[in-house]
Scaffold this motif. Sequence first.
Motif, PDB file in Angstrom:
ATOM      1  N   LEU A  31      57.096 -31.197 -75.557  1.00 40.66           N
ATOM      2  CA  LEU A  31      57.875 -30.694 -74.425  1.00 40.66           C
ATOM      3  C   LEU A  31      57.883 -29.167 -74.418  1.00 40.66           C
ATOM      4  O   LEU A  31      57.770 -28.531 -73.363  1.00 40.66           O
ATOM      5  N   GLY A  32      58.010 -28.567 -75.606  1.00 44.24           N
ATOM      6  CA  GLY A  32      58.001 -27.111 -75.695  1.00 44.24           C
ATOM      7  C   GLY A  32      56.694 -26.514 -75.229  1.00 44.24           C
ATOM      8  O   GLY A  32      56.672 -25.475 -74.561  1.00 44.24           O
ATOM      9  N   ALA A  33      55.592 -27.175 -75.563  1.00 46.02           N
ATOM     10  CA  ALA A  33      54.286 -26.683 -75.118  1.00 46.02           C
ATOM     11  C   ALA A  33      54.164 -26.745 -73.601  1.00 46.02           C
ATOM     12  O   ALA A  33      53.615 -25.841 -72.962  1.00 46.02           O
ATOM     13  N   ILE A  34      54.698 -27.816 -72.991  1.00 42.50           N
ATOM     14  CA  ILE A  34      54.642 -27.955 -71.537  1.00 42.50           C
ATOM     15  C   ILE A  34      55.404 -26.820 -70.858  1.00 42.50           C
ATOM     16  O   ILE A  34      54.899 -26.162 -69.931  1.00 42.50           O
ATOM     17  N   VAL A  35      56.638 -26.569 -71.312  1.00 43.65           N
ATOM     18  CA  VAL A  35      57.449 -25.565 -70.642  1.00 43.65           C
ATOM     19  C   VAL A  35      56.902 -24.155 -70.896  1.00 43.65           C
ATOM     20  O   VAL A  35      56.969 -23.290 -70.017  1.00 43.65           O
ATOM     21  N   SER A  36      56.318 -23.919 -72.057  1.00 43.71           N
ATOM     22  CA  SER A  36      55.708 -22.608 -72.318  1.00 43.71           C
ATOM     23  C   SER A  36      54.538 -22.358 -71.377  1.00 43.71           C
ATOM     24  O   SER A  36      54.409 -21.270 -70.805  1.00 43.71           O
ATOM     25  N   CYS A  37      53.681 -23.357 -71.209  1.00 48.27           N
ATOM     26  CA  CYS A  37      52.543 -23.222 -70.298  1.00 48.27           C
ATOM     27  C   CYS A  37      53.016 -22.982 -68.867  1.00 48.27           C
ATOM     28  O   CYS A  37      52.469 -22.132 -68.148  1.00 48.27           O
ATOM     29  N   ALA A  38      54.029 -23.730 -68.445  1.00 45.24           N
ATOM     30  CA  ALA A  38      54.496 -23.620 -67.067  1.00 45.24           C
ATOM     31  C   ALA A  38      55.102 -22.251 -66.778  1.00 45.24           C
ATOM     32  O   ALA A  38      54.817 -21.630 -65.746  1.00 45.24           O
ATOM     33  N   PHE A  39      55.922 -21.746 -67.696  1.00 45.43           N
ATOM     34  CA  PHE A  39      56.534 -20.438 -67.477  1.00 45.43           C
ATOM     35  C   PHE A  39      55.494 -19.324 -67.573  1.00 45.43           C
ATOM     36  O   PHE A  39      55.604 -18.308 -66.875  1.00 45.43           O
ATOM     37  N   LEU A  40      54.502 -19.494 -68.427  1.00 46.19           N
ATOM     38  CA  LEU A  40      53.430 -18.508 -68.496  1.00 46.19           C
ATOM     39  C   LEU A  40      52.687 -18.445 -67.169  1.00 46.19           C
ATOM     40  O   LEU A  40      52.345 -17.364 -66.679  1.00 46.19           O
ATOM     41  N   THR A  71      41.553 -20.051 -52.310  1.00 45.69           N
ATOM     42  CA  THR A  71      42.441 -19.449 -53.297  1.00 45.69           C
ATOM     43  C   THR A  71      43.897 -19.672 -52.915  1.00 45.69           C
ATOM     44  O   THR A  71      44.737 -19.994 -53.764  1.00 45.69           O
ATOM     45  N   MET A  72      44.227 -19.505 -51.626  1.00 53.05           N
ATOM     46  CA  MET A  72      45.598 -19.749 -51.183  1.00 53.05           C
ATOM     47  C   MET A  72      45.979 -21.213 -51.396  1.00 53.05           C
ATOM     48  O   MET A  72      47.109 -21.515 -51.815  1.00 53.05           O
ATOM     49  N   LEU A  73      45.061 -22.135 -51.127  1.00 58.20           N
ATOM     50  CA  LEU A  73      45.324 -23.549 -51.378  1.00 58.20           C
ATOM     51  C   LEU A  73      45.566 -23.783 -52.865  1.00 58.20           C
ATOM     52  O   LEU A  73      46.468 -24.547 -53.247  1.00 58.20           O
ATOM     53  N   ALA A  74      44.769 -23.137 -53.694  1.00 57.04           N
ATOM     54  CA  ALA A  74      44.948 -23.285 -55.142  1.00 57.04           C
ATOM     55  C   ALA A  74      46.321 -22.785 -55.583  1.00 57.04           C
ATOM     56  O   ALA A  74      46.981 -23.414 -56.418  1.00 57.04           O
ATOM     57  N   PHE A  75      46.765 -21.676 -55.000  1.00 62.01           N
ATOM     58  CA  PHE A  75      48.088 -21.155 -55.350  1.00 62.01           C
ATOM     59  C   PHE A  75      49.184 -22.151 -54.965  1.00 62.01           C
ATOM     60  O   PHE A  75      50.181 -22.303 -55.679  1.00 62.01           O
ATOM     61  N   VAL A  76      49.009 -22.821 -53.827  1.00 65.18           N
ATOM     62  CA  VAL A  76      49.969 -23.843 -53.411  1.00 65.18           C
ATOM     63  C   VAL A  76      50.004 -24.984 -54.426  1.00 65.18           C
ATOM     64  O   VAL A  76      51.074 -25.454 -54.844  1.00 65.18           O
ATOM     65  N   LEU A  77      48.823 -25.447 -54.842  1.00 66.60           N
ATOM     66  CA  LEU A  77      48.758 -26.551 -55.795  1.00 66.60           C
ATOM     67  C   LEU A  77      49.328 -26.155 -57.156  1.00 66.60           C
ATOM     68  O   LEU A  77      49.968 -26.977 -57.827  1.00 66.60           O
ATOM     69  N   VAL A  78      49.105 -24.922 -57.562  1.00 65.76           N
ATOM     70  CA  VAL A  78      49.686 -24.457 -58.826  1.00 65.76           C
ATOM     71  C   VAL A  78      51.212 -24.470 -58.730  1.00 65.76           C
ATOM     72  O   VAL A  78      51.909 -24.885 -59.666  1.00 65.76           O
ATOM     73  N   GLY A  79      51.744 -24.030 -57.591  1.00 63.16           N
ATOM     74  CA  GLY A  79      53.189 -24.074 -57.395  1.00 63.16           C
ATOM     75  C   GLY A  79      53.729 -25.487 -57.452  1.00 63.16           C
ATOM     76  O   GLY A  79      54.782 -25.747 -58.059  1.00 63.16           O
ATOM     77  N   LEU A  80      53.027 -26.435 -56.845  1.00 59.06           N
ATOM     78  CA  LEU A  80      53.445 -27.835 -56.895  1.00 59.06           C
ATOM     79  C   LEU A  80      53.382 -28.368 -58.325  1.00 59.06           C
ATOM     80  O   LEU A  80      54.232 -29.161 -58.739  1.00 59.06           O
ATOM     81  N   GLY A  81      52.379 -27.918 -59.079  1.00 62.38           N
ATOM     82  CA  GLY A  81      52.203 -28.426 -60.425  1.00 62.38           C
ATOM     83  C   GLY A  81      53.318 -28.041 -61.374  1.00 62.38           C
ATOM     84  O   GLY A  81      53.732 -28.837 -62.217  1.00 62.38           O
ATOM     85  N   VAL A  82      53.834 -26.810 -61.232  1.00 65.64           N
ATOM     86  CA  VAL A  82      54.844 -26.339 -62.191  1.00 65.64           C
ATOM     87  C   VAL A  82      56.260 -26.417 -61.647  1.00 65.64           C
ATOM     88  O   VAL A  82      57.216 -26.133 -62.377  1.00 65.64           O
ATOM     89  N   ALA A  83      56.443 -26.816 -60.393  1.00 66.57           N
ATOM     90  CA  ALA A  83      57.750 -26.744 -59.744  1.00 66.57           C
ATOM     91  C   ALA A  83      58.848 -27.472 -60.505  1.00 66.57           C
ATOM     92  O   ALA A  83      59.956 -26.954 -60.681  1.00 66.57           O
ATOM     93  N   VAL A  84      58.564 -28.700 -60.936  1.00 63.93           N
ATOM     94  CA  VAL A  84      59.630 -29.517 -61.532  1.00 63.93           C
ATOM     95  C   VAL A  84      59.564 -29.557 -63.054  1.00 63.93           C
ATOM     96  O   VAL A  84      60.250 -30.356 -63.684  1.00 63.93           O
ATOM     97  N   VAL A  85      58.739 -28.696 -63.652  1.00 66.38           N
ATOM     98  CA  VAL A  85      58.634 -28.717 -65.108  1.00 66.38           C
ATOM     99  C   VAL A  85      59.980 -28.407 -65.758  1.00 66.38           C
ATOM    100  O   VAL A  85      60.441 -29.115 -66.663  1.00 66.38           O
ATOM    101  N   ALA A  86      60.636 -27.331 -65.324  1.00 62.47           N
ATOM    102  CA  ALA A  86      61.890 -26.919 -65.976  1.00 62.47           C
ATOM    103  C   ALA A  86      62.958 -28.006 -65.916  1.00 62.47           C
ATOM    104  O   ALA A  86      63.508 -28.386 -66.956  1.00 62.47           O
ATOM    105  N   PRO A  87      63.300 -28.561 -64.724  1.00 59.98           N
ATOM    106  CA  PRO A  87      64.336 -29.592 -64.726  1.00 59.98           C
ATOM    107  C   PRO A  87      63.946 -30.840 -65.501  1.00 59.98           C
ATOM    108  O   PRO A  87      64.785 -31.443 -66.179  1.00 59.98           O
ATOM    109  N   LEU A  88      62.675 -31.257 -65.440  1.00 58.41           N
ATOM    110  CA  LEU A  88      62.245 -32.452 -66.161  1.00 58.41           C
ATOM    111  C   LEU A  88      62.277 -32.240 -67.669  1.00 58.41           C
ATOM    112  O   LEU A  88      62.785 -33.079 -68.423  1.00 58.41           O
ATOM    113  N   VAL A  89      61.738 -31.122 -68.126  1.00 54.44           N
ATOM    114  CA  VAL A  89      61.675 -30.866 -69.570  1.00 54.44           C
ATOM    115  C   VAL A  89      63.067 -30.600 -70.131  1.00 54.44           C
ATOM    116  O   VAL A  89      63.429 -31.113 -71.198  1.00 54.44           O
ATOM    117  N   PHE A  90      63.870 -29.802 -69.424  1.00 61.00           N
ATOM    118  CA  PHE A  90      65.216 -29.519 -69.911  1.00 61.00           C
ATOM    119  C   PHE A  90      66.037 -30.800 -69.990  1.00 61.00           C
ATOM    120  O   PHE A  90      66.798 -31.005 -70.939  1.00 61.00           O
TER     121      PHE A  90
END
Length: 388
Positions: free
Chosen positions: A210-219, A297-316
């Motif tokens: 879990l720590g590795a996931i949240v570190s990657c997401a915040f990075l 590139t803009m589409l990729a930025f959108v997908l990156v945002g979707l990928g990390v959006a719920v990491v913090a609430p799920l991991v915490f």
Amino acid sequence: MTDSASPVRRAEHWACAAVFFVNGFGFASWVSRIPAVRDALLLSEGQLGMALLAMGLGALCSFQLAGRGLGYLSARTLTLATGFLYCYALPQPVMVGSLPVLALTLFLLGAGSGAMDVAMNALAVEVEARQGKPIMSGLHGLWSAGGLCGASLGGLMAQHGVTPQNHIIAVACALAVVLLLARPWLPDLAAKPAETGPRFALPEPAMLGLGAIVSCAFLIEGAMADWSAVYLKDTLGTTAAKAALGYAAFSFAMMGLRLAGDKLVARWRAASMLRLGNAAAAVVLALAIGTQHPGLTMLAFVLVGLGVAVVAPLVFGAAARRSRHSPGHGIAAMATLGYGGFLLGPPVIGWLAHLTSLRIALLLVALLAAAIALLSRHLDEPAPQAAA
């Protein structure tokens, strides 16, 4: 709860939401003008990375101080105090003329932002308890909404030739007014004893995944905030206005998924959401970097945002449930690793860009998204042990 109290509770909720919006709006406003500051000071990627590291260090130093401050001041008082400090520090980095002064002002901005972050989250816990229902995910969605609005306004200001100084000073004054308007509705509860303030904690061995996931997401979040606009402008040759929209697209995706996150998690497995979302983000971002196509590139930025959006609430949430010490210890451990990743992200990208190129350095974001996809299985709840 009486009928007369219900409007008061709603007012408290929206006042707290306004505080989160202010923090996100101010942060994105600064991010949207990073390319202009970089150009004005003629900074290399490495020099910019070092300056951005000062902002992260300021935030990291302020966490412990703000946590201890909650033992002497109420969350409302500390939120307002750090909020006004944040508004004061916000325009300082766009008004400097040298790299050392930029680093100093970014350190102060990071300290103000970090202290406000701790205080407003403590306030949110109090407001959530008074509401009697979960509101934290929505509040973080409002932070992302502030980021979207701040980045979008920054793009418009750049497009119309408004100087960073005039833009950010106006934003800081407006955000201070919002805090003043929210002030009467924020609940003022007694401060907690100083010894109960949050401390840095390390994760238990069973929660290293879990720590590795949240570190990657915040990075990833830190890298996208500080380098997306620079990449679009300097590497892909877009205008300053379009470059600012890169972080806006990222923030919009995060906001949308955070606001809908609770319902989606109830319907699909959290691990599956993280796996599919981050796998798609990694593939599309790698393709975008390879082709250097602005639209992709803009589409990729959108997908990156979707990928990390719920990491913090799920991991915490998972850490709070699994910690053998206490829910607070589990959350503190994940927060320590998360903010460490957020601190390292921008300067690491800057150093890699200095050694190679920003295009190659951003491949690190794609690799981190792929790592989250591979690590997502750690979100699955462990099977209950059979009774002896």
